[in-house]
Design a protein around this motif. Structure first.
Motif, PDB file in Angstrom:
ATOM      1  N   VAL A 133      30.410  41.725  32.741  1.00  0.00           N
ATOM      2  CA  VAL A 133      30.003  40.127  33.482  1.00  0.00           C
ATOM      3  C   VAL A 133      31.003  39.930  34.352  1.00  0.00           C
ATOM      4  O   VAL A 133      32.222  39.901  34.170  1.00  0.00           O
ATOM      5  N   ARG A 134      30.626  39.753  35.716  1.00  0.00           N
ATOM      6  CA  ARG A 134      31.498  39.505  36.697  1.00  0.00           C
ATOM      7  C   ARG A 134      31.500  37.961  37.098  1.00  0.00           C
ATOM      8  O   ARG A 134      30.534  37.344  37.131  1.00  0.00           O
TER       9      ARG A 134
ATOM     10  N   HIS B  53      36.728  43.976  20.664  1.00  0.00           N
ATOM     11  CA  HIS B  53      37.495  43.405  21.618  1.00  0.00           C
ATOM     12  C   HIS B  53      36.913  42.981  22.910  1.00  0.00           C
ATOM     13  O   HIS B  53      35.759  43.480  23.362  1.00  0.00           O
ATOM     14  N   ALA B  54      37.525  42.200  23.705  1.00  0.00           N
ATOM     15  CA  ALA B  54      37.119  41.676  24.854  1.00  0.00           C
ATOM     16  C   ALA B  54      37.812  42.841  25.893  1.00  0.00           C
ATOM     17  O   ALA B  54      39.167  42.537  25.818  1.00  0.00           O
ATOM     18  N   GLU B  55      37.416  43.488  26.856  1.00  0.00           N
ATOM     19  CA  GLU B  55      38.192  44.237  27.858  1.00  0.00           C
ATOM     20  C   GLU B  55      37.949  43.051  29.247  1.00  0.00           C
ATOM     21  O   GLU B  55      36.929  42.908  29.622  1.00  0.00           O
ATOM     22  N   VAL B  56      39.059  42.715  29.637  1.00  0.00           N
ATOM     23  CA  VAL B  56      39.260  41.743  30.746  1.00  0.00           C
ATOM     24  C   VAL B  56      39.865  42.469  32.018  1.00  0.00           C
ATOM     25  O   VAL B  56      41.032  42.949  31.843  1.00  0.00           O
TER      26      VAL B  56
ATOM     27  N   ASN C  91      40.590  32.670  43.692  1.00  0.00           N
ATOM     28  CA  ASN C  91      41.350  33.643  44.368  1.00  0.00           C
ATOM     29  C   ASN C  91      41.141  35.030  43.842  1.00  0.00           C
ATOM     30  O   ASN C  91      42.293  35.539  43.733  1.00  0.00           O
ATOM     31  N   GLY C  92      40.009  35.441  43.622  1.00  0.00           N
ATOM     32  CA  GLY C  92      39.796  36.653  43.158  1.00  0.00           C
ATOM     33  C   GLY C  92      38.541  36.744  42.102  1.00  0.00           C
ATOM     34  O   GLY C  92      37.486  36.063  42.349  1.00  0.00           O
ATOM     35  N   SER C  93      38.666  37.702  41.233  1.00  0.00           N
ATOM     36  CA  SER C  93      37.506  37.822  40.472  1.00  0.00           C
ATOM     37  C   SER C  93      37.855  38.393  38.956  1.00  0.00           C
ATOM     38  O   SER C  93      38.973  38.906  38.969  1.00  0.00           O
ATOM     39  N   ALA C  94      37.259  38.343  38.034  1.00  0.00           N
ATOM     40  CA  ALA C  94      37.308  38.625  36.668  1.00  0.00           C
ATOM     41  C   ALA C  94      36.220  39.311  36.355  1.00  0.00           C
ATOM     42  O   ALA C  94      34.971  38.969  36.394  1.00  0.00           O
ATOM     43  N   VAL C  95      36.192  40.344  35.400  1.00  0.00           N
ATOM     44  CA  VAL C  95      35.365  41.126  34.875  1.00  0.00           C
ATOM     45  C   VAL C  95      35.595  41.113  33.296  1.00  0.00           C
ATOM     46  O   VAL C  95      36.495  41.755  32.885  1.00  0.00           O
ATOM     47  N   LEU C  96      34.510  41.020  32.510  1.00  0.00           N
ATOM     48  CA  LEU C  96      34.446  40.740  30.964  1.00  0.00           C
ATOM     49  C   LEU C  96      33.524  41.920  30.409  1.00  0.00           C
ATOM     50  O   LEU C  96      32.481  41.491  30.876  1.00  0.00           O
ATOM     51  N   THR C  97      34.102  42.547  29.571  1.00  0.00           N
ATOM     52  CA  THR C  97      33.169  43.437  28.814  1.00  0.00           C
ATOM     53  C   THR C  97      33.347  43.669  27.290  1.00  0.00           C
ATOM     54  O   THR C  97      34.657  43.550  26.901  1.00  0.00           O
TER      55      THR C  97
ATOM     56  N   ARG D 212      44.255  37.504  44.039  1.00  0.00           N
ATOM     57  CA  ARG D 212      44.862  37.421  45.540  1.00  0.00           C
ATOM     58  C   ARG D 212      46.490  36.914  45.179  1.00  0.00           C
ATOM     59  O   ARG D 212      46.568  35.894  44.691  1.00  0.00           O
ATOM     60  N   LEU D 213      47.166  37.717  45.917  1.00  0.00           N
ATOM     61  CA  LEU D 213      48.841  37.393  45.789  1.00  0.00           C
ATOM     62  C   LEU D 213      49.061  36.746  47.230  1.00  0.00           C
ATOM     63  O   LEU D 213      48.626  37.181  48.315  1.00  0.00           O
ATOM     64  N   PRO D 214      50.071  35.644  47.097  1.00  0.00           N
ATOM     65  CA  PRO D 214      50.457  35.351  48.418  1.00  0.00           C
ATOM     66  C   PRO D 214      51.263  36.313  49.268  1.00  0.00           C
ATOM     67  O   PRO D 214      51.885  37.360  48.642  1.00  0.00           O
ATOM     68  N   ALA D 215      51.271  36.201  50.572  1.00  0.00           N
ATOM     69  CA  ALA D 215      52.092  37.209  51.173  1.00  0.00           C
ATOM     70  C   ALA D 215      53.475  37.441  50.929  1.00  0.00           C
ATOM     71  O   ALA D 215      54.166  38.244  51.109  1.00  0.00           O
ATOM     72  N   ASP D 216      54.130  36.069  50.796  1.00  0.00           N
ATOM     73  CA  ASP D 216      55.313  35.916  50.650  1.00  0.00           C
ATOM     74  C   ASP D 216      55.828  36.489  49.067  1.00  0.00           C
ATOM     75  O   ASP D 216      55.170  36.256  48.179  1.00  0.00           O
TER      76      ASP D 216
END
Length: 87
Positions: free
Chosen positions: A27-28, A48-51, A33-39, A56-60
């Motif tokens: 499941v996406r 168990h849950a595989e996550v 600031n990004g995404s998560a996928v759970l299986t 996204r990280l700041p440039a600094d």
């Protein structure tokens, strides 16, 4: 439609069963600031849950380091406080 093998739970997608585990369809979840996928994954011993997270990280570099530390802290807090639910 995937044909279920004998002994598979209803949620198993039918791939990897020969490897000793049952895996649900991933499941996406889009995040600001990004995404998560759970299986969901189950073996004979446990499940168990595989996550997978893509954040996204700041440039600094200092700000990126701070976000990574915050992420690790939040993950540690989340996994330490999830109550075991008995069925």
């Amino acid at each position: 439609m995937t044909r279920q093998r004998a002994g598979c739970p209803d949620w198993c997608r039918g791939h990897g069963c020969a490897l000793g585990e049952h895996r649900a369809h991933p499941v996406r979840l889009p995040l600001p600031n990004g995404s998560a996928v759970l299986t969901r994954v189950a073996t004979a011993a446990a499940q168990h849950a595989e996550v997978r997270l893509s954040i996204r990280l700041p440039a600094d570099d200092t700000a990126a380091h701070a976000r990574l530390l915050a992420l690790l802290f939040q993950l540690q807090t989340l996994t330490a406080t999830i109550p075991e639910v008995l069925s």
